[in-house]
Design an enzyme around this catalytic site. Structure first.
Site, PDB file in Angstrom:
ATOM      1  N   GLU A 253       0.861  -1.186   0.000  1.00 35.65           N
ATOM      2  CA  GLU A 253       0.000   0.000   0.000  1.00 35.65           C
ATOM      3  C   GLU A 253       0.894   1.233   0.000  1.00 35.65           C
ATOM      4  OE1 GLU A 253      -3.624   2.044   2.531  1.00 35.65           O
ATOM      5  OE2 GLU A 253      -1.858   1.273   3.530  1.00 35.65           O
ATOM      6  N   HIS A 325     -11.528  -1.206   2.282  1.00 36.30           N
ATOM      7  CA  HIS A 325     -12.110  -0.809   3.568  1.00 36.30           C
ATOM      8  C   HIS A 325     -11.801   0.646   3.934  1.00 36.30           C
ATOM      9  CE1 HIS A 325      -7.960  -1.706   4.153  1.00 36.30           C
ATOM     10  NE2 HIS A 325      -7.988  -1.153   5.344  1.00 36.30           N
ATOM     11  N   ASP A 326     -11.054   1.349   3.075  1.00 35.33           N
ATOM     12  CA  ASP A 326     -10.659   2.725   3.391  1.00 35.33           C
ATOM     13  C   ASP A 326     -11.410   3.781   2.584  1.00 35.33           C
ATOM     14  OD1 ASP A 326      -8.809   2.103   5.348  1.00 35.33           O
ATOM     15  OD2 ASP A 326      -7.172   1.869   3.911  1.00 35.33           O
TER      16      ASP A 326
END
Ligand code: NOJ
Length: 556
Positions: A253, A325-326
């Site tokens: 990420e 999920h962000d």
């Protein structure tokens, strides 16, 4: 182009707390995952990425780890995890774990030791500094919670946390910390795990001397660690000492990383990661962070996709994603809830027909959309709480901020997966930890299974088309209408084999004229999100959010 399993993979992300509750306590768990392995497989998925499953006080829902070599009791235990791992492997799916080593939880035993004294061997596992007079060591602000430094009276020192207070940053310059990271990797890889998604991995090296940063409302100082001086060196060490010994996949990420940096990390024989989760294409309707919303711009989105596609082709590999999920749900952002089915399918076509590895986030495949909570007290996330303080500081009322949170908060992606129309969307038999979107009576897996025209069945078809084709897996990408205000149209080519991908971002009808010498009447229509696709050779009318994929075989 060199082939590899991860280039032909389809990765499904599970955010365990909201995936499926198997033991009836209102919290998703590994029992629930076990129940749904066949469903995941049925999508055409070949690998599962688990957001953190480790023991954690859940201050950042698992991204604050208290024990790297165990499973959180809320989710199960190591034995159950092995069952899931074997179950996935038996079905031909790989398993990828989240590796969060920029920081730990403040409840990790290392941090507890580090608090004991400056001479404690664990003290130097973290970034402790003396203040400047009564002020912290520098002006850095955290991404999540005010200042980036927390004072400890007993030690008369501050520790650094670029995320929440309960997430102290590890000192990766300490070789012992790097040994710990390798040992964690080794632990899971030896168990049979197939790779890692490395959380904010590009943040692990901080600029020597920790200089002051350019003042911003959040994350001041980020320029001093977003791609730090020893990043490449440490990632090379991890690869050489541990990862190379396993056939291991690594996706990093990497917030604020451009395609140029991506080439440094993910290309060549010494590459340290296989691909990056970049953010550029997720900023077409916001400024810097999701919370600062601006109107969606097709051009901004297109530019980001095009740049990554063009710069990486033949040298590195892209991760293709629209949700995790962000971020809020993509239909509510780049699509249109009024055209939920059409825009959900179009967005999948637009993204996954590009060159790279598709990542699908739980619930995306049934077209889940943003939630609409009626009060701020229903939110659960440290980021929402922090933004509330910030927005209020800038004069926003509670009501105004509630609207913003409902539109932009990452909690929109964290509502329980909607499995059927029974109570709690079939997620649990008891009241879940977080509210289920009330639209579960219509939007749920069971309904989608029954409907041949559902987003779910379109995903299956699309993935099949992609996975069975060298052209879609490895072909070159070119944007054919780089300036169009409503349509994103690109081609994929492999030798003389071609595909034309046409995606309308308009909520009204629009006209499409073929670029170059493409002839719609001669192409084979592989995918369309409407029941028919009328066209003349060089022109057609596109309905709202229409997507089409035409195929042109090799010339003989
Ligand atoms: C990125 C993760 O995806 C996010 O959920 C988390 O809050 C931060 N990193 C901190 O670990």
């Amino acid at each position: 182009m060199a082939k590899d399993w991860y280039k032909e993979a389809v990765i499904y992300q599970i955010w365990p707390r909201s995936f499926k509750d198997g033991n009836g306590d209102g919290i998703g768990d590994l029992e629930g995952v076990l129940e749904k392995l066949d469903y995941i497989k049925s999508l055409g998925v070949t690998a599962i990425w688990f957001s953190p499953l480790y023991p954690s006080p859940q201050a950042d829902y698992g991204y604050d780890i208290a024990d790297y070599k165990n499973i959180c009791p809320e989710y199960g235990d190591l034995e159950l995890f092995k069952k899931v791992l074997d179950g996935a492997h038996e079905r031909g799916m790989k398993v990828i774990m989240d590796l969060v080593v920029n920081h730990t939880s403040d409840e990790h035993p290392w941090f507890k030791e580090s608090l004991k004294s400056k001479d404690n061997p664990y003290h130097d596992y973290y970034i402790w500094r003396r203040g400047k007079g009564k002020r912290p060591p520098n002006n850095w602000l955290s991404m999540f919670e005010g200042g980036a430094w927390e004072y400890n009276k007993g030690l008369d020192e501050y520790y650094l946390h670029v995320f929440a207070k309960k997430q102290p940053d590890l000192n990766m310059d300490n070789p012992k910390v790097r040994e710990e990271v390798k040992s964690i990797m080794d632990f899971w890889l030896s168990m049979g795990v197939d790779g890692f998604r490395e959380d904010v991995i590009t943040f692990i090296s901080k600029q020597d001397g920790l200089p002051n940063g350019f003042p911003l409302p959040i994350a001041t100082g980020i320029e001093h660690y977003k791609h730090g001086p020893h990043l490449l060196e440490y990632l090379t060490e991890f690869r050489k000492d541990t990862l190379e010994k396993h056939d291991c996949f690594m996706v990093g990420e990497s917030p604020l990383t451009g395609a140029k940096d991506a080439l440094e990390l993910t290309s060549g024989k010494d590459k340290v990661l296989d691909m990056l989760i970049s953010f550029d294409h997720m900023q077409a309707d916001c400024f810097m962070t999701d919370t600062v919303a601006v109107p969606f711009s097709l051009n901004r989105m297109r530019k980001a996709f095009d740049t990554w596609q063009e710069k990486l082709y033949g040298k590195a590999w892209n991760a293709l994603y629209l949700e995790n999920h962000d971020h809020p749900r993509i239909i509510s952002r780049y699509g249109n809830e009024k055209f939920r089915k059409e825009s959900g399918k179009m967005l999948a076509t637009m993204c996954y027909m590009q060159c790279g590895t598709p990542f699908i986030y739980q619930g995306q495949e049934i077209g889940m959309v943003n939630n609409n909570l009626s009060s701020l007290s229903e939110f659960k996330d440290v980021v929402t709480f922090n933004n509330e303080k910030l927005f209020k500081k800038f004069g926003f009322s509670e009501e105004q901020y509630l609207k913003i949170a409902n539109k932009t908060s990452r909690e929109n992606a964290r509502t329980p997966v909607q499995w059927d129309s029974s109570a709690y969307g079939g997620f649990s038999t008891t009241e879940p930890w977080f509210s289920v979107n009330p639209n579960y009576t219509e939007i749920n897996v069971e309904e989608a299974e029954k409907d041949p025209d559902s987003i779910l069945n379109y995903y299956r078809k699309l993935l099949k088309v992609r996975q069975n084709s060298e052209l879609f897996l490895y072909g070159a990408f070119k944007d054919l209408l780089p300036k169009d205000e409503k349509i994103y149209c690109y081609e994929r080519t492999l030798g003389t084999e071609k595909a034309l991908i046409i995606c309308s971002f308009s909520d009204t009808m629009c006209t499409f004229r073929t670029p170059g010498d493409y002839d719609l009447e001669k192409g084979e229509l592989l995918l369309c999100n409407y029941p028919d696709a009328p066209a003349k050779a060089h022109i057609c009318a596109l309905r709202p959010y229409e997507a089409r994929v035409y195929y042109y075989p090799k010339e003989k």
